[in-house]
Design an enzyme around this catalytic site. Sequence first.
Site, PDB file in Angstrom:
ATOM      1  N   PHE A 101       0.830  -1.212   0.000  1.00  0.00           N
ATOM      2  CA  PHE A 101       0.000   0.000   0.000  1.00  0.00           C
ATOM      3  C   PHE A 101       0.870   1.270   0.000  1.00  0.00           C
ATOM      4  O   PHE A 101       0.909   2.016  -0.995  1.00  0.00           O
ATOM      5  CB  PHE A 101      -0.929  -0.080   1.219  1.00  0.00           C
ATOM      6  CG  PHE A 101      -1.605   1.194   1.608  1.00  0.00           C
ATOM      7  CD1 PHE A 101      -2.279   1.960   0.676  1.00  0.00           C
ATOM      8  CD2 PHE A 101      -1.588   1.622   2.939  1.00  0.00           C
ATOM      9  CE1 PHE A 101      -2.911   3.146   1.055  1.00  0.00           C
ATOM     10  CE2 PHE A 101      -2.223   2.795   3.324  1.00  0.00           C
ATOM     11  CZ  PHE A 101      -2.876   3.557   2.375  1.00  0.00           C
TER      12      PHE A 101
ATOM     13  N   THR B 134       2.686  -9.866   1.198  1.00  0.00           N
ATOM     14  CA  THR B 134       1.356  -9.252   1.403  1.00  0.00           C
ATOM     15  C   THR B 134       1.053  -8.231   0.307  1.00  0.00           C
ATOM     16  O   THR B 134      -0.038  -7.678   0.275  1.00  0.00           O
ATOM     17  CB  THR B 134       1.248  -8.535   2.779  1.00  0.00           C
ATOM     18  OG1 THR B 134       2.203  -7.449   2.799  1.00  0.00           O
ATOM     19  CG2 THR B 134       1.523  -9.471   3.932  1.00  0.00           C
TER      20      THR B 134
ATOM     21  N   VAL C 164      13.903  -9.186   1.639  1.00  0.00           N
ATOM     22  CA  VAL C 164      14.982  -8.353   2.204  1.00  0.00           C
ATOM     23  C   VAL C 164      15.512  -8.894   3.533  1.00  0.00           C
ATOM     24  O   VAL C 164      16.491  -8.368   4.065  1.00  0.00           O
ATOM     25  CB  VAL C 164      14.566  -6.863   2.357  1.00  0.00           C
ATOM     26  CG1 VAL C 164      14.192  -6.262   1.024  1.00  0.00           C
ATOM     27  CG2 VAL C 164      13.466  -6.690   3.387  1.00  0.00           C
TER      28      VAL C 164
ATOM     29  N   TYR D 113       5.089  -7.667  15.969  1.00  0.00           N
ATOM     30  CA  TYR D 113       5.150  -6.460  15.122  1.00  0.00           C
ATOM     31  C   TYR D 113       5.748  -5.302  15.922  1.00  0.00           C
ATOM     32  O   TYR D 113       6.719  -4.667  15.509  1.00  0.00           O
ATOM     33  CB  TYR D 113       3.739  -6.124  14.641  1.00  0.00           C
ATOM     34  CG  TYR D 113       3.631  -4.917  13.743  1.00  0.00           C
ATOM     35  CD1 TYR D 113       4.183  -4.929  12.463  1.00  0.00           C
ATOM     36  CD2 TYR D 113       2.956  -3.765  14.154  1.00  0.00           C
ATOM     37  CE1 TYR D 113       4.070  -3.826  11.622  1.00  0.00           C
ATOM     38  CE2 TYR D 113       2.828  -2.668  13.325  1.00  0.00           C
ATOM     39  CZ  TYR D 113       3.382  -2.701  12.058  1.00  0.00           C
ATOM     40  OH  TYR D 113       3.259  -1.604  11.223  1.00  0.00           O
TER      41      TYR D 113
ATOM     42  N   THR E 152      -2.867   4.921   8.419  1.00  0.00           N
ATOM     43  CA  THR E 152      -3.014   5.604   7.137  1.00  0.00           C
ATOM     44  C   THR E 152      -3.928   4.767   6.248  1.00  0.00           C
ATOM     45  O   THR E 152      -3.916   3.536   6.333  1.00  0.00           O
ATOM     46  CB  THR E 152      -1.627   5.787   6.496  1.00  0.00           C
ATOM     47  OG1 THR E 152      -0.830   6.562   7.404  1.00  0.00           O
ATOM     48  CG2 THR E 152      -1.698   6.506   5.168  1.00  0.00           C
TER      49      THR E 152
HETATM   50  N1  LIG Z   1      -0.408   1.674   6.515  1.00  0.00           N
HETATM   51  C1  LIG Z   1      -0.294   2.086   7.755  1.00  0.00           C
HETATM   52  O1  LIG Z   1      -1.243   2.622   8.343  1.00  0.00           O
HETATM   53  C2  LIG Z   1       1.018   1.942   8.494  1.00  0.00           C
HETATM   54  C3  LIG Z   1       1.089   2.431   9.805  1.00  0.00           C
HETATM   55  C4  LIG Z   1       2.294   2.309  10.488  1.00  0.00           C
HETATM   56  C5  LIG Z   1       3.402   1.767   9.875  1.00  0.00           C
HETATM   57  N2  LIG Z   1       3.294   1.294   8.608  1.00  0.00           N
HETATM   58  C6  LIG Z   1       4.498   0.664   8.022  1.00  0.00           C
HETATM   59  O2  LIG Z   1       4.630   1.008   6.655  1.00  0.00           O
HETATM   60  C7  LIG Z   1       5.170  -0.094   5.928  1.00  0.00           C
HETATM   61  C8  LIG Z   1       4.245  -0.447   4.778  1.00  0.00           C
HETATM   62  O3  LIG Z   1       2.955  -0.779   5.283  1.00  0.00           O
HETATM   63  P1  LIG Z   1       1.714  -1.019   4.305  1.00  0.00           P
HETATM   64  O4  LIG Z   1       0.515  -0.523   5.000  1.00  0.00           O
HETATM   65  O5  LIG Z   1       2.050  -0.486   2.964  1.00  0.00           O
HETATM   66  O6  LIG Z   1       1.681  -2.615   4.293  1.00  0.00           O
HETATM   67  P2  LIG Z   1       1.560  -3.611   3.039  1.00  0.00           P
HETATM   68  O7  LIG Z   1       1.378  -4.985   3.614  1.00  0.00           O
HETATM   69  O8  LIG Z   1       0.553  -3.119   2.066  1.00  0.00           O
HETATM   70  O9  LIG Z   1       2.983  -3.496   2.364  1.00  0.00           O
HETATM   71  C9  LIG Z   1       4.117  -4.135   2.875  1.00  0.00           C
HETATM   72  C10 LIG Z   1       4.916  -4.670   1.694  1.00  0.00           C
HETATM   73  O10 LIG Z   1       6.127  -5.261   2.177  1.00  0.00           O
HETATM   74  C11 LIG Z   1       6.357  -6.474   1.475  1.00  0.00           C
HETATM   75  N3  LIG Z   1       7.214  -7.323   2.317  1.00  0.00           N
HETATM   76  C12 LIG Z   1       6.951  -7.844   3.530  1.00  0.00           C
HETATM   77  N4  LIG Z   1       7.987  -8.569   3.972  1.00  0.00           N
HETATM   78  C13 LIG Z   1       8.951  -8.486   3.017  1.00  0.00           C
HETATM   79  C14 LIG Z   1      10.271  -9.011   2.887  1.00  0.00           C
HETATM   80  N5  LIG Z   1      10.814  -9.791   3.838  1.00  0.00           N
HETATM   81  N6  LIG Z   1      10.976  -8.705   1.774  1.00  0.00           N
HETATM   82  C15 LIG Z   1      10.455  -7.922   0.794  1.00  0.00           C
HETATM   83  N7  LIG Z   1       9.206  -7.415   0.857  1.00  0.00           N
HETATM   84  C16 LIG Z   1       8.470  -7.692   1.947  1.00  0.00           C
HETATM   85  C17 LIG Z   1       4.958  -7.039   1.251  1.00  0.00           C
HETATM   86  O11 LIG Z   1       4.898  -8.005   0.226  1.00  0.00           O
HETATM   87  C18 LIG Z   1       4.179  -5.778   0.917  1.00  0.00           C
HETATM   88  O12 LIG Z   1       4.196  -5.483  -0.446  1.00  0.00           O
HETATM   89  C19 LIG Z   1       5.351  -1.242   6.934  1.00  0.00           C
HETATM   90  O13 LIG Z   1       6.678  -1.234   7.385  1.00  0.00           O
HETATM   91  C20 LIG Z   1       4.423  -0.852   8.061  1.00  0.00           C
HETATM   92  O14 LIG Z   1       4.875  -1.357   9.303  1.00  0.00           O
HETATM   93  C21 LIG Z   1       2.128   1.364   7.905  1.00  0.00           C
END
Ligand SMILES: NC(=O)c1ccc[n+]([C@@H]2O[C@H](COP(=O)([O-])OP(=O)(O)OC[C@H]3O[C@@H](n4cnc5c(N)ncnc54)[C@H](O)[C@@H]3O)[C@@H](O)[C@H]2O)c1
Length: 325
Positions: A12, A36, A58, A146, A176
Amino acid sequence: MKRVLITGAAGFLGSHLCDRFVEEGFHVIAMDNLITGDLKNIQHLFKFKNFEFYHHDVSKFVHVPGKLEYILHFASPASPIDYLKIPIQTLKVGSLGTHNLLGLAKEKNARILIASTSEVYGDPLVHPQNEEYYGNVNTIGPRGVYDEAKRFQESITMAYHTYHGLETRIARIFNTYGPRMRLNDGRVVPAFIGQALRGEDLTIFGDGSQTRSFCYVDDQIEGIYKLLLSNYCYPVNIGNPDEITIKDFAQEIVKLTGTNQKVIYKPLPTDDPLQRQPDIKKAKEILGWEPKVKRIDGMRLTLDYFNRLSSEELNKSEHRDFLKS
Ligand SMILES: NC(=O)c1ccc[n+]([C@@H]2O[C@H](COP(=O)([O-])OP(=O)(O)OC[C@H]3O[C@@H](n4cnc5c(N)ncnc54)[C@H](O)[C@@H]3O)[C@@H](O)[C@H]2O)c1
Protein backbone atom coordinates in the site's frame (compact mmCIF):
# COMPACT_ATOMS: atom_id res chain seq x y z
CA MET A 1 19.49 11.08 -11.78
CA LYS A 2 19.29 10.24 -8.05
CA ARG A 3 18.65 6.58 -7.28
CA VAL A 4 16.33 5.39 -4.52
CA LEU A 5 15.63 1.86 -3.29
CA ILE A 6 12.08 1.34 -1.98
CA THR A 7 11.39 -1.92 -0.12
CA GLY A 8 7.81 -3.13 0.31
CA ALA A 9 7.23 -1.42 -3.03
CA ALA A 10 4.25 -3.56 -4.09
CA GLY A 11 2.36 -2.81 -0.87
CA PHE A 12 0.00 0.00 0.00
CA LEU A 13 2.42 2.73 1.13
CA GLY A 14 5.39 1.44 -0.89
CA SER A 15 3.48 1.68 -4.18
CA HIS A 16 2.41 5.28 -3.48
CA LEU A 17 6.02 6.12 -2.63
CA CYS A 18 7.11 4.60 -5.95
CA ASP A 19 4.60 6.85 -7.76
CA ARG A 20 5.90 9.92 -5.95
CA PHE A 21 9.60 9.25 -6.55
CA VAL A 22 9.09 8.32 -10.22
CA GLU A 23 7.11 11.57 -10.61
CA GLU A 24 9.89 13.57 -8.90
CA GLY A 25 12.38 12.24 -11.49
CA PHE A 26 14.28 9.74 -9.32
CA HIS A 27 15.43 6.38 -10.63
CA VAL A 28 13.33 4.01 -8.49
CA ILE A 29 14.53 0.52 -7.64
CA ALA A 30 11.50 -1.25 -6.19
CA MET A 31 11.92 -4.42 -4.11
CA ASP A 32 9.31 -6.78 -2.68
CA ASN A 33 8.79 -10.48 -2.01
CA LEU A 34 5.01 -10.09 -2.54
CA ILE A 35 4.15 -11.77 0.77
CA THR A 36 1.36 -9.25 1.40
CA GLY A 37 1.82 -6.97 -1.61
CA ASP A 38 0.56 -7.23 -5.17
CA LEU A 39 2.26 -6.34 -8.45
CA LYS A 40 -0.97 -4.76 -9.68
CA ASN A 41 -0.18 -1.83 -7.34
CA ILE A 42 2.90 -0.93 -9.41
CA GLN A 43 2.22 -2.46 -12.84
CA HIS A 44 1.46 1.02 -14.26
CA LEU A 45 5.09 1.99 -13.49
CA PHE A 46 6.78 -0.80 -15.47
CA LYS A 47 6.62 1.27 -18.65
CA PHE A 48 8.90 3.97 -17.21
CA LYS A 49 12.66 3.86 -17.85
CA ASN A 50 13.33 5.23 -14.36
CA PHE A 51 11.57 2.30 -12.67
CA GLU A 52 12.77 -1.26 -12.08
CA PHE A 53 11.54 -4.08 -9.86
CA TYR A 54 13.36 -6.83 -7.97
CA HIS A 55 11.41 -9.77 -6.51
CA HIS A 56 13.43 -10.35 -3.35
CA ASP A 57 13.06 -11.10 0.37
CA VAL A 58 14.98 -8.35 2.20
CA SER A 59 15.46 -10.58 5.26
CA LYS A 60 18.09 -12.26 3.07
CA PHE A 61 21.25 -10.50 1.88
CA VAL A 62 20.35 -7.49 -0.31
CA HIS A 63 22.49 -6.57 -3.28
CA VAL A 64 21.78 -3.61 -5.55
CA PRO A 65 24.24 -2.82 -8.34
CA GLY A 66 25.33 0.78 -8.86
CA LYS A 67 25.06 3.85 -6.68
CA LEU A 68 22.20 4.66 -4.32
CA GLU A 69 21.40 8.02 -2.74
CA TYR A 70 18.38 6.95 -0.68
CA ILE A 71 16.74 3.85 0.80
CA LEU A 72 13.15 3.76 2.08
CA HIS A 73 12.56 0.58 4.07
CA PHE A 74 8.81 -0.13 3.98
CA ALA A 75 8.86 -3.93 3.74
CA SER A 76 6.91 -5.49 6.61
CA PRO A 77 3.53 -7.10 7.14
CA ALA A 78 1.48 -4.26 8.60
CA SER A 79 -2.00 -5.48 9.44
CA PRO A 80 -2.87 -7.62 12.48
CA ILE A 81 -4.25 -10.38 10.25
CA ASP A 82 -0.95 -10.53 8.38
CA TYR A 83 1.44 -10.43 11.29
CA LEU A 84 -0.58 -12.93 13.31
CA LYS A 85 -0.45 -15.27 10.30
CA ILE A 86 3.29 -14.74 9.63
CA PRO A 87 4.82 -13.77 12.98
CA ILE A 88 8.35 -15.05 12.31
CA GLN A 89 8.64 -13.31 8.93
CA THR A 90 7.40 -10.13 10.64
CA LEU A 91 10.13 -10.31 13.27
CA LYS A 92 12.74 -11.16 10.63
CA VAL A 93 11.96 -8.30 8.26
CA GLY A 94 11.99 -5.78 11.11
CA SER A 95 15.29 -7.09 12.48
CA LEU A 96 17.36 -8.97 9.85
CA GLY A 97 15.78 -7.04 6.98
CA THR A 98 16.52 -3.70 8.62
CA HIS A 99 20.09 -4.83 9.42
CA ASN A 100 20.63 -5.81 5.76
CA LEU A 101 19.36 -2.46 4.52
CA LEU A 102 21.41 -0.47 7.02
CA GLY A 103 24.46 -2.41 5.82
CA LEU A 104 23.57 -1.58 2.22
CA ALA A 105 23.09 2.10 3.13
CA LYS A 106 26.53 2.11 4.77
CA GLU A 107 28.15 0.46 1.75
CA LYS A 108 26.54 2.93 -0.67
CA ASN A 109 26.85 5.95 1.61
CA ALA A 110 23.07 6.37 1.19
CA ARG A 111 20.53 8.02 3.49
CA ILE A 112 17.97 5.55 4.86
CA LEU A 113 14.44 6.17 6.14
CA ILE A 114 12.70 3.40 8.03
CA ALA A 115 8.92 2.98 8.36
CA SER A 116 8.28 2.74 12.07
CA THR A 117 4.82 2.89 13.56
CA SER A 118 2.61 4.30 16.28
CA GLU A 119 2.53 0.69 17.54
CA VAL A 120 5.88 1.38 19.24
CA TYR A 121 3.71 3.27 21.78
CA GLY A 122 1.69 0.07 22.42
CA ASP A 123 -1.48 0.66 24.44
CA PRO A 124 -0.44 4.18 25.39
CA LEU A 125 -0.63 5.72 28.83
CA VAL A 126 0.08 9.17 27.38
CA HIS A 127 -2.40 10.94 25.12
CA PRO A 128 -1.89 12.25 22.49
CA GLN A 129 1.32 10.32 21.80
CA ASN A 130 4.43 12.46 21.42
CA GLU A 131 7.86 11.23 20.35
CA GLU A 132 9.23 11.43 23.90
CA TYR A 133 6.79 8.78 25.17
CA TYR A 134 8.53 5.37 25.50
CA GLY A 135 5.42 3.24 25.07
CA ASN A 136 3.58 0.42 26.79
CA VAL A 137 4.10 -2.78 24.82
CA ASN A 138 3.52 -6.42 25.83
CA THR A 139 6.63 -8.13 24.45
CA ILE A 140 5.10 -11.62 24.43
CA GLY A 141 1.51 -10.80 23.42
CA PRO A 142 0.28 -11.59 19.89
CA ARG A 143 1.03 -8.05 18.68
CA GLY A 144 4.54 -8.17 20.20
CA VAL A 145 5.96 -9.66 16.99
CA TYR A 146 5.15 -6.46 15.12
CA ASP A 147 5.56 -3.89 17.88
CA GLU A 148 8.88 -5.24 19.15
CA ALA A 149 10.28 -5.74 15.63
CA LYS A 150 9.56 -2.06 15.02
CA ARG A 151 11.12 -1.02 18.33
CA PHE A 152 14.24 -3.04 17.54
CA GLN A 153 14.23 -1.47 14.06
CA GLU A 154 14.38 2.00 15.60
CA SER A 155 17.19 0.95 18.00
CA ILE A 156 19.43 -0.57 15.35
CA THR A 157 18.82 2.40 13.07
CA MET A 158 19.91 4.84 15.78
CA ALA A 159 22.94 2.61 16.53
CA TYR A 160 24.02 2.82 12.88
CA HIS A 161 23.57 6.57 13.08
CA THR A 162 25.59 7.07 16.26
CA TYR A 163 28.22 4.34 15.71
CA HIS A 164 28.73 4.54 11.93
CA GLY A 165 27.58 8.12 11.32
CA LEU A 166 24.95 6.85 8.84
CA GLU A 167 22.31 9.34 7.70
CA THR A 168 19.07 7.90 9.11
CA ARG A 169 15.44 9.01 9.32
CA ILE A 170 12.67 7.41 11.41
CA ALA A 171 9.01 7.93 10.48
CA ARG A 172 6.51 6.90 13.18
CA ILE A 173 3.52 6.31 10.96
CA PHE A 174 0.00 6.46 12.41
CA ASN A 175 -3.01 4.69 10.79
CA THR A 176 -3.01 5.60 7.14
CA TYR A 177 -5.70 4.71 4.60
CA GLY A 178 -6.49 5.11 0.92
CA PRO A 179 -6.58 3.36 -2.45
CA ARG A 180 -4.56 0.11 -2.81
CA MET A 181 -5.17 -1.11 0.73
CA ARG A 182 -6.24 -4.73 0.63
CA LEU A 183 -9.96 -4.83 1.20
CA ASN A 184 -9.71 -7.86 3.45
CA ASP A 185 -6.54 -7.30 5.44
CA GLY A 186 -8.47 -6.56 8.61
CA ARG A 187 -7.46 -2.91 9.05
CA VAL A 188 -10.39 -0.76 10.18
CA VAL A 189 -11.01 1.33 7.06
CA PRO A 190 -11.09 -1.48 4.45
CA ALA A 191 -12.79 -3.83 6.94
CA PHE A 192 -15.76 -1.48 7.42
CA ILE A 193 -15.97 -0.53 3.75
CA GLY A 194 -15.79 -4.19 2.68
CA GLN A 195 -18.56 -5.19 5.06
CA ALA A 196 -20.76 -2.28 3.97
CA LEU A 197 -20.26 -3.07 0.25
CA ARG A 198 -21.07 -6.75 0.79
CA GLY A 199 -24.19 -5.82 2.74
CA GLU A 200 -22.88 -7.32 5.97
CA ASP A 201 -23.13 -5.93 9.49
CA LEU A 202 -20.13 -3.85 10.59
CA THR A 203 -18.04 -5.57 13.27
CA ILE A 204 -16.70 -3.51 16.15
CA PHE A 205 -14.20 -5.13 18.49
CA GLY A 206 -14.75 -4.00 22.08
CA ASP A 207 -17.40 -1.41 22.93
CA GLY A 208 -16.34 1.00 20.19
CA SER A 209 -15.12 3.68 22.58
CA GLN A 210 -11.51 3.07 21.52
CA THR A 211 -10.15 5.81 19.28
CA ARG A 212 -8.13 6.00 16.08
CA SER A 213 -6.86 8.92 13.98
CA PHE A 214 -6.80 8.26 10.25
CA CYS A 215 -4.40 9.92 7.81
CA TYR A 216 -5.07 9.97 4.06
CA VAL A 217 -2.27 8.39 2.03
CA ASP A 218 -1.36 11.53 0.01
CA ASP A 219 -0.72 13.43 3.24
CA GLN A 220 1.35 10.55 4.60
CA ILE A 221 3.52 10.34 1.47
CA GLU A 222 4.15 14.10 1.58
CA GLY A 223 5.22 13.84 5.24
CA ILE A 224 7.59 10.95 4.50
CA TYR A 225 9.06 12.76 1.49
CA LYS A 226 9.72 15.86 3.58
CA LEU A 227 11.23 13.84 6.42
CA LEU A 228 13.59 12.03 4.04
CA LEU A 229 14.86 15.33 2.68
CA SER A 230 15.11 16.98 6.12
CA ASN A 231 18.21 16.89 8.30
CA TYR A 232 16.46 15.44 11.37
CA CYS A 233 17.59 11.99 12.54
CA TYR A 234 15.22 11.36 15.48
CA PRO A 235 11.72 9.81 15.24
CA VAL A 236 8.93 12.00 13.86
CA ASN A 237 5.21 11.18 14.15
CA ILE A 238 3.45 11.36 10.79
CA GLY A 239 -0.32 11.08 11.08
CA ASN A 240 -3.56 12.99 11.26
CA PRO A 241 -4.56 14.11 14.77
CA ASP A 242 -8.28 14.13 13.91
CA GLU A 243 -9.33 11.49 16.45
CA ILE A 244 -12.59 9.54 16.34
CA THR A 245 -14.11 6.66 18.28
CA ILE A 246 -14.56 3.45 16.32
CA LYS A 247 -18.27 3.55 17.11
CA ASP A 248 -18.64 7.00 15.49
CA PHE A 249 -16.45 5.97 12.59
CA ALA A 250 -18.72 2.98 11.86
CA GLN A 251 -21.66 5.41 11.62
CA GLU A 252 -19.68 7.61 9.21
CA ILE A 253 -19.10 4.57 6.98
CA VAL A 254 -22.78 3.61 7.02
CA LYS A 255 -23.65 7.18 5.98
CA LEU A 256 -20.90 7.39 3.36
CA THR A 257 -21.77 4.10 1.67
CA GLY A 258 -25.48 4.87 1.82
CA THR A 259 -26.09 1.40 3.24
CA ASN A 260 -28.28 0.46 6.13
CA GLN A 261 -26.00 -1.82 8.08
CA LYS A 262 -26.27 -2.67 11.74
CA VAL A 263 -23.23 -2.68 13.97
CA ILE A 264 -22.35 -5.84 15.88
CA TYR A 265 -19.88 -6.15 18.74
CA LYS A 266 -17.16 -8.76 19.40
CA PRO A 267 -14.57 -8.98 22.20
CA LEU A 268 -11.57 -6.69 21.93
CA PRO A 269 -8.47 -8.63 20.75
CA THR A 270 -5.57 -8.95 23.23
CA ASP A 271 -3.51 -5.75 23.66
CA ASP A 272 -5.54 -3.75 21.12
CA PRO A 273 -4.67 -0.10 21.86
CA LEU A 274 -7.55 1.87 23.38
CA GLN A 275 -6.46 5.26 22.09
CA ARG A 276 -4.40 6.61 19.23
CA GLN A 277 -3.72 10.21 18.38
CA PRO A 278 -0.44 11.60 17.09
CA ASP A 279 1.07 14.73 18.56
CA ILE A 280 2.45 16.26 15.35
CA LYS A 281 4.15 19.34 16.82
CA LYS A 282 7.55 18.06 15.67
CA ALA A 283 6.41 17.37 12.10
CA LYS A 284 4.92 20.88 11.93
CA GLU A 285 8.02 22.62 13.32
CA ILE A 286 10.75 20.55 11.68
CA LEU A 287 9.16 19.60 8.36
CA GLY A 288 6.58 22.38 7.96
CA TRP A 289 4.12 19.53 7.38
CA GLU A 290 0.58 18.88 8.50
CA PRO A 291 -2.18 16.81 6.93
CA LYS A 292 -4.56 18.61 4.57
CA VAL A 293 -7.12 16.00 3.50
CA LYS A 294 -10.29 15.87 5.62
CA ARG A 295 -11.55 12.41 6.55
CA ILE A 296 -14.77 12.82 4.57
CA ASP A 297 -12.83 13.64 1.38
CA GLY A 298 -10.21 10.93 1.85
CA MET A 299 -12.90 8.36 2.61
CA ARG A 300 -14.80 9.29 -0.58
CA LEU A 301 -11.65 8.72 -2.68
CA THR A 302 -11.04 5.43 -0.90
CA LEU A 303 -14.61 4.28 -1.41
CA ASP A 304 -14.37 5.14 -5.15
CA TYR A 305 -11.35 2.83 -5.36
CA PHE A 306 -13.06 -0.05 -3.56
CA ASN A 307 -16.22 0.41 -5.64
CA ARG A 308 -14.16 -0.35 -8.75
CA LEU A 309 -12.97 -3.74 -7.43
CA SER A 310 -14.39 -6.94 -8.90
CA SER A 311 -16.90 -8.97 -6.90
CA GLU A 312 -14.28 -11.75 -6.66
CA GLU A 313 -11.94 -9.30 -4.90
CA LEU A 314 -14.77 -8.03 -2.71
CA ASN A 315 -15.59 -11.54 -1.51
CA LYS A 316 -12.07 -12.81 -0.75
CA SER A 317 -12.24 -14.59 2.56
CA GLU A 318 -9.19 -13.63 4.71
CA HIS A 319 -10.97 -11.06 6.82
CA ARG A 320 -14.24 -12.99 7.01
CA ASP A 321 -12.36 -16.10 8.22
CA PHE A 322 -10.68 -13.91 10.83
CA LEU A 323 -14.05 -12.59 11.99
CA LYS A 324 -15.39 -16.13 12.33
CA SER A 325 -12.37 -17.31 14.34
N1 LIG B 1 -0.41 1.67 6.51
C1 LIG B 1 -0.29 2.09 7.75
O1 LIG B 1 -1.24 2.62 8.34
C2 LIG B 1 1.02 1.94 8.49
C3 LIG B 1 1.09 2.43 9.80
C4 LIG B 1 2.29 2.31 10.49
C5 LIG B 1 3.40 1.77 9.88
N2 LIG B 1 3.29 1.29 8.61
C6 LIG B 1 4.50 0.66 8.02
O2 LIG B 1 4.63 1.01 6.66
C7 LIG B 1 5.17 -0.09 5.93
C8 LIG B 1 4.25 -0.45 4.78
O3 LIG B 1 2.95 -0.78 5.28
P1 LIG B 1 1.71 -1.02 4.30
O4 LIG B 1 0.52 -0.52 5.00
O5 LIG B 1 2.05 -0.49 2.96
O6 LIG B 1 1.68 -2.62 4.29
P2 LIG B 1 1.56 -3.61 3.04
O7 LIG B 1 1.38 -4.99 3.61
O8 LIG B 1 0.55 -3.12 2.07
O9 LIG B 1 2.98 -3.50 2.36
C9 LIG B 1 4.12 -4.13 2.88
C10 LIG B 1 4.92 -4.67 1.69
O10 LIG B 1 6.13 -5.26 2.18
C11 LIG B 1 6.36 -6.47 1.47
N3 LIG B 1 7.21 -7.32 2.32
C12 LIG B 1 6.95 -7.84 3.53
N4 LIG B 1 7.99 -8.57 3.97
C13 LIG B 1 8.95 -8.49 3.02
C14 LIG B 1 10.27 -9.01 2.89
N5 LIG B 1 10.81 -9.79 3.84
N6 LIG B 1 10.98 -8.70 1.77
C15 LIG B 1 10.46 -7.92 0.79
N7 LIG B 1 9.21 -7.42 0.86
C16 LIG B 1 8.47 -7.69 1.95
C17 LIG B 1 4.96 -7.04 1.25
O11 LIG B 1 4.90 -8.01 0.23
C18 LIG B 1 4.18 -5.78 0.92
O12 LIG B 1 4.20 -5.48 -0.45
C19 LIG B 1 5.35 -1.24 6.93
O13 LIG B 1 6.68 -1.23 7.39
C20 LIG B 1 4.42 -0.85 8.06
O14 LIG B 1 4.88 -1.36 9.30
C21 LIG B 1 2.13 1.36 7.90
